[in-house]
Design an enzyme around this catalytic site. Structure first.
Site, PDB file in Angstrom:
ATOM      1  N   GLU A 116      31.252 -41.369-133.243  1.00  0.00           N
ATOM      2  CA  GLU A 116      33.341 -40.631-134.018  1.00  0.00           C
ATOM      3  C   GLU A 116      34.025 -41.713-135.159  1.00  0.00           C
ATOM      4  OE1 GLU A 116      34.429 -37.871-133.127  1.00  0.00           O
ATOM      5  OE2 GLU A 116      32.205 -38.001-132.616  1.00  0.00           O
ATOM      6  N   ARG A 154      22.326 -43.866-162.085  1.00  0.00           N
ATOM      7  CA  ARG A 154      21.975 -43.033-163.003  1.00  0.00           C
ATOM      8  C   ARG A 154      22.810 -44.234-164.314  1.00  0.00           C
ATOM      9  NH1 ARG A 154      24.753 -39.059-163.984  1.00  0.00           N
ATOM     10  NH2 ARG A 154      23.018 -37.707-164.848  1.00  0.00           N
ATOM     11  N   ASP A 169      26.994 -35.794-169.043  1.00  0.00           N
ATOM     12  CA  ASP A 169      27.276 -35.079-168.069  1.00  0.00           C
ATOM     13  C   ASP A 169      29.075 -34.294-167.400  1.00  0.00           C
ATOM     14  OD1 ASP A 169      25.235 -35.847-167.160  1.00  0.00           O
ATOM     15  OD2 ASP A 169      26.038 -38.176-165.924  1.00  0.00           O
TER      16      ASP A 169
END
Ligand code: ADE
Length: 224
Positions: A116, A154, A169
């Site tokens: 939790e 990356r 990107d």
């Protein structure tokens, strides 16, 4: 760069880290990723890492002891000061800007929780930055840690085949990426826009910019 992941399930990471860009980056020595199993720092015959919440309520809560010990262990492995990140839906939202910032660090420690949630003392006393993947709840922080590792690695210089390919990107300039096409020129009657075949690089750059803005306006007006 060194990345230490603290988790109860290190084996979950094997496949995502064992392929393509992430594998190549590790093989090339751009990043070293190590795992610490939080359960190794649990005490008692049953190596308990979670317990019932004080005050009652459903589910189990991660105990502070094993997490604190695992963090100290990971910190001691490197002489570089580490940036400590706790994965939780209660953290600030992860984005490309934070990924770029983290890619400049020498040592990251990512703490993935289960159950939790974490005992509050883990949040308040460990000095960790809390980071979330978004407004939804995962079964644990492992997938969130994998997302961070993937986005950060990356961006390391040399991780992508073409040095420039991260520069275009989506989000790198605050906009979504422009439409991309490859062969064939005509696929089932759907043609590649003439401008991309024109060889006029200035016009192509302008078209891409316009497309990026248009796409961002339509799909993610909140980014503008
Ligand atoms: N753990 C569970 N849900 C999460 C989320 N949305 N982001 C980061 N860690 C999590």
């Amino acid at each position: 760069m060194k990345i230490d992941v603290l988790t109860l399930f290190p084996e979950m990471f094997e496949s995502p880290l064992g392929h393509s860009i992430l594998k190549r980056a590790q093989d090339a020595g751009l990043v070293e990723i190590n795992f610490t199993n939080i359960r190794d720092f649990a005490e008692g015959q049953y190596r308990k890492v979670d317990d019932k919440p004080y005050g009652g309520g459903p589910g189990m809560v991660m105990m502070p002891g094993p997490v604190f010990d695992a963090v100290e262990h990971a910190k001691n492995k490197s002489s570089e000061p580490a940036r400590l990140i706790l994965l939780t839906p209660q953290g600030k939202k992860f984005d490309q800007k934070l990924a770029a910032e983290l890619s400049n660090e020498k040592h990251l420690i990512l703490i993935s929780g289960r159950y939790e949630g974490f005992d509050e003392r883990i949040r308040t006393s460990l000095g960790a930055e809390q980071v979330s993947m978004g407004d939804f709840v995962l079964s644990g922080g492992e997938l969130a840690a994998m997302v961070i590792i993937d986005c950060v690695v990356r961006l390391l210089p040399g991780a992508l085949g073409d040095e420039d390919s991260a520069a275009d990107d989506s989000f790198s300039d605050g906009l979504l990426e422009y439409p991309q096409y490859t062969r064939p020129e005509d696929f089932r009657g759907m043609k590649v826009p003439d401008i991309l075949l024109s060889g006029d690089h200035k016009k192509i750059a302008q078209w891409r910019k316009d497309q990026s803005i248009e796409r961002t306006k339509n799909n993610r007006p909140d980014l503008l």
